[in-house]
Design a protein around this motif. Structure first.
Motif, PDB file in Angstrom:
ATOM      1  N   GLY A  92       0.915  -1.361   0.081  1.00 25.31           N
ATOM      2  CA  GLY A  92      -0.433   0.085  -0.174  1.00 25.31           C
ATOM      3  C   GLY A  92       0.901   1.601  -0.300  1.00 25.31           C
ATOM      4  O   GLY A  92       0.116   2.352   0.363  1.00 25.31           O
ATOM      5  N   GLY A  93       2.168   1.042  -0.227  1.00 27.06           N
ATOM      6  CA  GLY A  93       3.085   2.338  -0.503  1.00 27.06           C
ATOM      7  C   GLY A  93       3.494   2.775   0.961  1.00 27.06           C
ATOM      8  O   GLY A  93       4.577   3.869   1.381  1.00 27.06           O
ATOM      9  N   GLY A  94       3.752   1.989   2.115  1.00 24.24           N
ATOM     10  CA  GLY A  94       3.540   2.315   3.616  1.00 24.24           C
ATOM     11  C   GLY A  94       5.584   1.572   3.854  1.00 24.24           C
ATOM     12  O   GLY A  94       5.503   0.624   3.335  1.00 24.24           O
ATOM     13  N   CYS A  95       5.460   2.003   5.033  1.00 29.28           N
ATOM     14  CA  CYS A  95       6.515   1.516   5.606  1.00 29.28           C
ATOM     15  C   CYS A  95       5.649   1.295   6.889  1.00 29.28           C
ATOM     16  O   CYS A  95       5.944   1.450   7.683  1.00 29.28           O
ATOM     17  N   PRO A  96       5.005  -0.214   6.928  1.00 26.90           N
ATOM     18  CA  PRO A  96       4.595  -0.927   8.428  1.00 26.90           C
ATOM     19  C   PRO A  96       5.257  -1.216   8.877  1.00 26.90           C
ATOM     20  O   PRO A  96       6.964  -0.993   9.616  1.00 26.90           O
ATOM     21  N   ASP A  97       4.533  -0.258  10.512  1.00 32.54           N
ATOM     22  CA  ASP A  97       5.668  -0.080  11.820  1.00 32.54           C
ATOM     23  C   ASP A  97       7.131  -0.331  11.988  1.00 32.54           C
ATOM     24  O   ASP A  97       8.217  -1.656  11.965  1.00 32.54           O
ATOM     25  N   ALA A  98       7.103   1.013  11.712  1.00 28.76           N
ATOM     26  CA  ALA A  98       8.587   1.179  11.680  1.00 28.76           C
ATOM     27  C   ALA A  98       9.442   0.893  12.661  1.00 28.76           C
ATOM     28  O   ALA A  98       8.770   0.745  13.489  1.00 28.76           O
ATOM     29  N   ALA A  99      10.977   0.973  13.377  1.00 27.28           N
ATOM     30  CA  ALA A  99      10.956   0.912  14.440  1.00 27.28           C
ATOM     31  C   ALA A  99      12.665   1.062  13.992  1.00 27.28           C
ATOM     32  O   ALA A  99      13.610   0.928  13.382  1.00 27.28           O
ATOM     33  N   ALA A 100      12.817   1.807  14.981  1.00 28.04           N
ATOM     34  CA  ALA A 100      14.554   2.232  14.982  1.00 28.04           C
ATOM     35  C   ALA A 100      15.176   1.477  16.454  1.00 28.04           C
ATOM     36  O   ALA A 100      14.529   1.010  17.556  1.00 28.04           O
ATOM     37  N   ARG A 101      16.305   0.693  16.725  1.00 28.28           N
ATOM     38  CA  ARG A 101      16.614  -0.002  16.785  1.00 28.28           C
ATOM     39  C   ARG A 101      18.396   0.495  17.612  1.00 28.28           C
ATOM     40  O   ARG A 101      18.631   1.991  16.423  1.00 28.28           O
ATOM     41  N   HIS A 102      18.972   1.091  18.910  1.00 29.86           N
ATOM     42  CA  HIS A 102      20.133   1.162  18.805  1.00 29.86           C
ATOM     43  C   HIS A 102      20.727   1.196  20.308  1.00 29.86           C
ATOM     44  O   HIS A 102      19.785   0.338  20.859  1.00 29.86           O
ATOM     45  N   GLY A 103      21.799   0.982  20.208  1.00 32.43           N
ATOM     46  CA  GLY A 103      22.311   0.729  22.181  1.00 32.43           C
ATOM     47  C   GLY A 103      23.705   1.422  21.729  1.00 32.43           C
ATOM     48  O   GLY A 103      24.290   1.483  20.727  1.00 32.43           O
ATOM     49  N   GLU A 112      18.348 -13.219  27.969  1.00 31.81           N
ATOM     50  CA  GLU A 112      18.908 -11.651  28.321  1.00 31.81           C
ATOM     51  C   GLU A 112      19.147 -11.374  27.154  1.00 31.81           C
ATOM     52  O   GLU A 112      19.811 -10.169  27.243  1.00 31.81           O
ATOM     53  N   CYS A 113      18.182 -12.001  26.082  1.00 34.96           N
ATOM     54  CA  CYS A 113      18.270 -11.019  24.395  1.00 34.96           C
ATOM     55  C   CYS A 113      17.872 -10.117  24.139  1.00 34.96           C
ATOM     56  O   CYS A 113      16.691 -10.104  23.228  1.00 34.96           O
ATOM     57  N   LEU A 114      16.318  -9.635  25.442  1.00 37.51           N
ATOM     58  CA  LEU A 114      15.519  -9.136  25.506  1.00 37.51           C
ATOM     59  C   LEU A 114      15.799  -7.375  25.221  1.00 37.51           C
ATOM     60  O   LEU A 114      16.351  -6.844  25.790  1.00 37.51           O
ATOM     61  N   MET A 115      15.805  -6.968  24.365  1.00 40.28           N
ATOM     62  CA  MET A 115      15.712  -5.341  23.772  1.00 40.28           C
ATOM     63  C   MET A 115      14.432  -4.791  24.981  1.00 40.28           C
ATOM     64  O   MET A 115      13.490  -5.316  25.285  1.00 40.28           O
ATOM     65  N   ASP A 116      15.176  -3.106  25.734  1.00 38.50           N
ATOM     66  CA  ASP A 116      13.947  -2.019  25.792  1.00 38.50           C
ATOM     67  C   ASP A 116      13.312  -1.750  25.127  1.00 38.50           C
ATOM     68  O   ASP A 116      13.233  -1.513  23.992  1.00 38.50           O
ATOM     69  N   VAL A 117      12.186  -1.595  24.858  1.00 38.44           N
ATOM     70  CA  VAL A 117      11.174  -0.978  23.358  1.00 38.44           C
ATOM     71  C   VAL A 117      10.291  -0.669  24.319  1.00 38.44           C
ATOM     72  O   VAL A 117       9.252  -1.080  24.933  1.00 38.44           O
ATOM     73  N   ARG A 118       9.775   0.497  23.193  1.00 39.98           N
ATOM     74  CA  ARG A 118       8.832   1.323  23.712  1.00 39.98           C
ATOM     75  C   ARG A 118       8.231   2.265  22.254  1.00 39.98           C
ATOM     76  O   ARG A 118       8.731   2.119  21.484  1.00 39.98           O
ATOM     77  N   GLU A 119       6.768   2.099  22.457  1.00 38.05           N
ATOM     78  CA  GLU A 119       6.387   2.678  21.459  1.00 38.05           C
ATOM     79  C   GLU A 119       6.373   4.002  21.362  1.00 38.05           C
ATOM     80  O   GLU A 119       6.094   4.788  22.459  1.00 38.05           O
ATOM     81  N   THR A 120       6.945   4.672  19.674  1.00 37.92           N
ATOM     82  CA  THR A 120       6.583   6.681  19.892  1.00 37.92           C
ATOM     83  C   THR A 120       5.737   6.423  19.116  1.00 37.92           C
ATOM     84  O   THR A 120       5.064   6.398  18.228  1.00 37.92           O
ATOM     85  N   PRO A 121       5.461   8.167  18.884  1.00 41.24           N
ATOM     86  CA  PRO A 121       4.470   8.904  17.303  1.00 41.24           C
ATOM     87  C   PRO A 121       5.430   7.975  16.060  1.00 41.24           C
ATOM     88  O   PRO A 121       4.876   7.459  15.465  1.00 41.24           O
ATOM     89  N   GLU A 122       6.232   7.734  16.006  1.00 43.16           N
ATOM     90  CA  GLU A 122       6.798   7.499  15.264  1.00 43.16           C
ATOM     91  C   GLU A 122       7.288   6.355  14.650  1.00 43.16           C
ATOM     92  O   GLU A 122       8.137   4.671  13.813  1.00 43.16           O
ATOM     93  N   GLY A 123       7.021   4.906  15.848  1.00 43.55           N
ATOM     94  CA  GLY A 123       6.715   3.111  15.353  1.00 43.55           C
ATOM     95  C   GLY A 123       7.778   3.241  17.114  1.00 43.55           C
ATOM     96  O   GLY A 123       7.702   3.946  18.042  1.00 43.55           O
TER      97      GLY A 123
END
Length: 186
Positions: free
Chosen positions: A58-69, A164-175
């Motif tokens: 549909g032209g969009g980017c579904p479920d955007a996600a940023a990973r960082h650390g 021990e390989c779980l990421m800390d995840v939070r939802e933001t307006p950007e994904g």
């Protein structure tokens, strides 16, 4: 082993004791006896996979996600120049074996920081949501592991899942925003 969310400690292996996924010297070099086609696309440094999905579904980017650390020592010293090689499935739950989409590598900056913009991987039969990563400090051995999302109903069913390989995840307006710290004994 650190057993709390968002951090993973890896003790360096001695040369000659690599796993099937990495070479005995701990490098990410291609095995010359490997008959599979060369993955030249993997050699491109990538900090974003999200652009690869523009125009799909549909032209969009579904479920955007940023990973960082960060990548650091047990004493908290950053390990700059660490190679991080990521790969994952897309929204359809399939690895791209032809175009090598959603696969690439980058180097941590001088402060040991890394960032990847991508999409949330789908679940597929027998597996919970996860991201593959190989981490190699300069001159060190390779750690091959997977990062997982907390609260997934199938985490406990996945035979490879490690808390021990779980990421800390939070939802933001950007994904979704996910963070993870690799702690390496180097």
């Amino acid at each position: 082993m650190i057993t709390y969310r968002g951090e993973f400690r890896h003790a360096a292996r001695k040369p000659g004791r690599g796993s099937e996924d990495d070479h005995s010297d701990g490098s990410l070099q291609r095995d010359p006896t490997d008959a599979r086609p060369a993955r030249r696309a993997v050699l491109q440094a990538r900090h974003s996979f999200a652009h690869q999905l523009q125009g799909r579904r549909g032209g969009g980017c579904p479920d955007a996600a940023a990973r960082h650390g960060t990548v650091r020592t047990p004493e908290g010293k950053p390990i700059g120049g660490t190679l991080l090689d990521f790969w994952q499935v897309g929204a359809e739950g399939v690895y791209d074996g032809d175009g090598f989409g959603l696969r690439g590598h980058q180097f941590a900056d001088a402060d040991g920081k890394w960032r990847l913009e991508t999409v949330v991987p789908a679940m597929y039969p027998g597996r919970t949501r996860h991201v593959h990563v190989k981490v190699q400090p300069p001159g060190g051995t390779v750690l091959t592991t997977m990062l997982y999302f907390p609260g997934e109903r199938r985490n406990h069913l996945d035979k490879y899942f490690r808390t021990e390989c779980l990421m800390d995840v939070r939802e933001t307006p950007e994904g979704w925003d996910a963070s993870f710290t690799f702690v390496l004994d180097v």
